[in-house]
Design a protein around this motif. Structure first.
Motif, PDB file in Angstrom:
ATOM      1  N   TYR A  52      33.647  13.983  69.666  1.00  0.00           N
ATOM      2  CA  TYR A  52      33.561  14.529  68.315  1.00  0.00           C
ATOM      3  C   TYR A  52      33.049  13.460  67.351  1.00  0.00           C
ATOM      4  O   TYR A  52      33.195  12.254  67.599  1.00  0.00           O
ATOM      5  N   ILE A  70      44.034  12.063  62.991  1.00  0.00           N
ATOM      6  CA  ILE A  70      43.238  12.123  64.219  1.00  0.00           C
ATOM      7  C   ILE A  70      44.140  11.992  65.433  1.00  0.00           C
ATOM      8  O   ILE A  70      44.033  12.757  66.398  1.00  0.00           O
ATOM      9  N   ALA A  73      46.278  15.033  65.999  1.00  0.00           N
ATOM     10  CA  ALA A  73      45.508  16.166  66.504  1.00  0.00           C
ATOM     11  C   ALA A  73      45.064  15.960  67.954  1.00  0.00           C
ATOM     12  O   ALA A  73      44.346  16.799  68.502  1.00  0.00           O
ATOM     13  N   GLY A  74      45.487  14.848  68.538  1.00  0.00           N
ATOM     14  CA  GLY A  74      45.156  14.585  69.942  1.00  0.00           C
ATOM     15  C   GLY A  74      43.866  13.821  70.144  1.00  0.00           C
ATOM     16  O   GLY A  74      43.281  13.861  71.230  1.00  0.00           O
ATOM     17  N   GLY A  75      43.424  13.103  69.110  1.00  0.00           N
ATOM     18  CA  GLY A  75      42.180  12.349  69.209  1.00  0.00           C
ATOM     19  C   GLY A  75      42.383  10.872  69.417  1.00  0.00           C
ATOM     20  O   GLY A  75      43.383  10.297  68.970  1.00  0.00           O
ATOM     21  N   SER A  91      38.730  13.774  72.449  1.00  0.00           N
ATOM     22  CA  SER A  91      39.949  14.578  72.437  1.00  0.00           C
ATOM     23  C   SER A  91      39.851  15.686  73.471  1.00  0.00           C
ATOM     24  O   SER A  91      38.765  16.215  73.740  1.00  0.00           O
ATOM     25  N   ASN A  93      41.940  18.277  72.956  1.00  0.00           N
ATOM     26  CA  ASN A  93      42.484  19.386  72.175  1.00  0.00           C
ATOM     27  C   ASN A  93      41.341  20.286  71.715  1.00  0.00           C
ATOM     28  O   ASN A  93      40.498  19.886  70.918  1.00  0.00           O
ATOM     29  N   ASP A  95      41.270  22.550  69.685  1.00  0.00           N
ATOM     30  CA  ASP A  95      41.327  22.822  68.245  1.00  0.00           C
ATOM     31  C   ASP A  95      41.178  21.559  67.407  1.00  0.00           C
ATOM     32  O   ASP A  95      41.458  21.577  66.202  1.00  0.00           O
ATOM     33  N   PHE A  96      40.753  20.460  68.042  1.00  0.00           N
ATOM     34  CA  PHE A  96      40.725  19.180  67.331  1.00  0.00           C
ATOM     35  C   PHE A  96      39.879  19.250  66.063  1.00  0.00           C
ATOM     36  O   PHE A  96      40.336  18.874  64.976  1.00  0.00           O
ATOM     37  N   THR A  99      41.288  21.424  63.290  1.00  0.00           N
ATOM     38  CA  THR A  99      42.491  20.820  62.708  1.00  0.00           C
ATOM     39  C   THR A  99      42.128  19.682  61.762  1.00  0.00           C
ATOM     40  O   THR A  99      42.617  19.606  60.629  1.00  0.00           O
ATOM     41  N   VAL A 100      41.236  18.802  62.197  1.00  0.00           N
ATOM     42  CA  VAL A 100      40.898  17.617  61.418  1.00  0.00           C
ATOM     43  C   VAL A 100      40.105  17.979  60.163  1.00  0.00           C
ATOM     44  O   VAL A 100      40.201  17.287  59.135  1.00  0.00           O
TER      45      VAL A 100
END
Length: 507
Positions: A52, A70, A73-75, A91, A93, A95-96, A99-100
């Protein structure tokens, strides 16, 4: 005539010495890669991990608040380009990005690919045949010419041969080839190679390991060919580049599979900006989307990130030159059907508005957009076009059946170096762009204190005005293959005209 569709802006390589019928058979798919028909890719090591870009306010780096968001959100932050406010993140995730994007301080965020990390194919355009001793012996060079220069119809097409009688360019000028990698050991490239301005940016983070900028045996020869077209040394070996006295560097941004992802391209422009590069050549589009649409939040973030990076390079003194593409698209049309995106998983037809959806970096502000011409000086059968989009034209080759060069040249394609010490033919706007990059380097050599804006102004003012080819029936079947709009001095096929290397060193 049906325009060729491609996975990315990679030109096909046609080895010198191959039967002409075989060469022509390749050309209708001039920018396609053998990876399209290669064996299925192996399973990714991590089937869910994606890359990302997260774009924040430039100049300050990510705040503690953004870093925390970050992570939550799993990054995982790979690197951060603080001067332009672009953060590269991995990530798993799904939905990262969504979400961010809701986090205070984040201006845009998007996934850079649809395939898991890493892209797995290990085959690109294949390995072209290296010139044989007989191939070289059959060419009769005149005094002062490199051995294979008589086959380079493209040099006199832009008066580069005449320019070389005045100057070969300045060693204080460096052109960065942002591409698949450059074989700096090639005898046509080694004398002019700038190691300090070279790097591997494939992961989005600079790798300065010695030789990291070189393509492996499994990778495309594209970048090496491009580098030679720009600055192949005039040294009694092989071919001659457009600006054979300037330096050239390799900035590798292509995965082994041949994908040019946003994080790598951002890294490439930033590296060029911070290492004294005067011109960048960009013969690719940024995967996986041929066009990136602003109404899609992921694609908008990719446009944002690369715009910041290319603008930063220009701010630091670089002229950014890019290939227009090989699909015979009218980039000024109201609609274009893009059947190739996303090209790293499963593409599907989508209708886009090219005024809202951008081929990047080709259509970014400030970038010199280059169309291709063939040996007869008219638009190549495959070259994209569009009034107000194309800035300038230069030789990129075409089918010899469509545009036959004058003897002693035998192929309508462009001759250049290949990794491992050989030479071969390629064609595409990928080959036109380095001709313009070479002319820009000659302008910078002649006017060493010129800003990027002035170099571009001179590039356009000194171009040879080229009127529309009308009607344009390149294959002679009685059907119009493209429509050119505009005047002699600026139109959709040739922009401001055909690049002129002699004017670049005399005006």
């Amino acid at each position: 005539m049906t325009a060729p569709q491609s996975r990315s802006r990679r030109a096909i390589a046609v080895p010198l010495g191959m039967a002409m019928a075989t060469a022509l058979a390749f050309l209708p798919n001039v920018s396609a890669s053998a990876a399209d028909t290669a064996a299925p890719r192996a399973a990714a090591a991590d089937a869910t991990s994606l890359s990302y870009v997260v774009n924040v306010r430039p100049g300050h780096g990510p705040s503690a608040h953004v870093k925390k968001a970050i992570a939550e959100a799993g990054g995982t932050i790979v690197t951060s380009y603080d001067r332009i406010g672009v953060i590269v993140v991995h990530s798993s995730n799904a939905d990262f990005a969504a979400t961010v994007r809701t986090v205070r301080g984040v201006q845009s965020a998007g996934v850079t690919r649809t395939a898991p990390l890493p892209a797995q194919s290990t085959t690109d355009v294949g390995t072209p045949k290296v010139l044989t001793a007989k191939d070289v012996a059959d060419v009769e060079a005149a005094a002062g010419q490199d051995p294979l220069e008589p086959l380079q119809w493209d040099l006199p097409a832009i008066k580069a041969d005449k320019a070389h009688e005045k100057t070969l360019g300045s060693r204080k000028v460096t052109v960065a080839v942002i591409d698949t990698g450059v074989d700096d050991t090639h005898p046509d490239i080694a004398p002019n190679f700038d190691r300090d301005a070279s790097v591997n940016c494939v992961t989005g983070k600079p790798d300065t390991t010695d030789g990291a900028w070189r393509p492996s045996a499994e990778e495309s020869p594209h970048g090496t060919h491009v580098a030679g077209e720009i600055a192949g040394a005039k040294n009694g070996v092989g071919i001659t580049g457009v600006a054979p006295g300037v330096k050239v560097s390799g900035i590798k941004v292509s995965t082994t599979a041949g994908f040019f992802y946003t994080e790598a391209v951002v890294c490439g422009f930033v590296w060029a900006a911070e290492h004294g590069v005067d011109v960048t050549n960009n013969s690719y589009y940024t995967d996986p989307w041929y066009f990136n649409c602003k109404d899609d939040p992921d694609q908008r973030a990719l446009v944002d990130a690369i715009t910041r990076a290319s603008r930063y390079a220009e701010h630091k003194g670089a002229v950014n030159v890019a290939a227009a593409g090989n699909e015979n698209y009218d980039l000024a049309a109201d609609e274009i059907t893009d059947p190739s995106s996303p090209n790293d998983t499963t593409p599907g037809d989508r209708v886009i508005d090219p005024s809202e959806c951008y081929d990047i970096p080709t259509q970014l502000p400030g970038v010199v957009t280059v169309a291709s011409t063939g040996a007869k000086g008219i638009k190549s059968s495959f070259s994209n076009h569009g009034l107000g989009v194309i800035d300038i034209a230069a030789p990129g080759g075409d089918s010899t059946r469509y545009q036959t060069p004058a003897p002693p040249a035998t192929s309508g394609l462009i001759l250049g170096p290949l990794p491992g010490g050989g030479w071969g033919y390629m064609a595409g706007t990928s080959m036109a762009s380095p001709h313009v990059a070479g002319v820009a380097a000659l302008i910078k050599s002649t006017h060493p204190h010129a800003s990027p804006a002035l170099v571009k102004a001179l590039l356009y003012a000194e171009a040879d005005a080229t009127p529309c080819t009308d009607p344009y029936d390149i294959d002679g079947d009685g059907k119009i293959d493209a429509v050119c709009e505009g005047t002699k001095n600026r139109n959709g096929f040739y922009g401001w005209g055909t690049a002129d290397a002699l004017d670049a060193v005399t005006k």
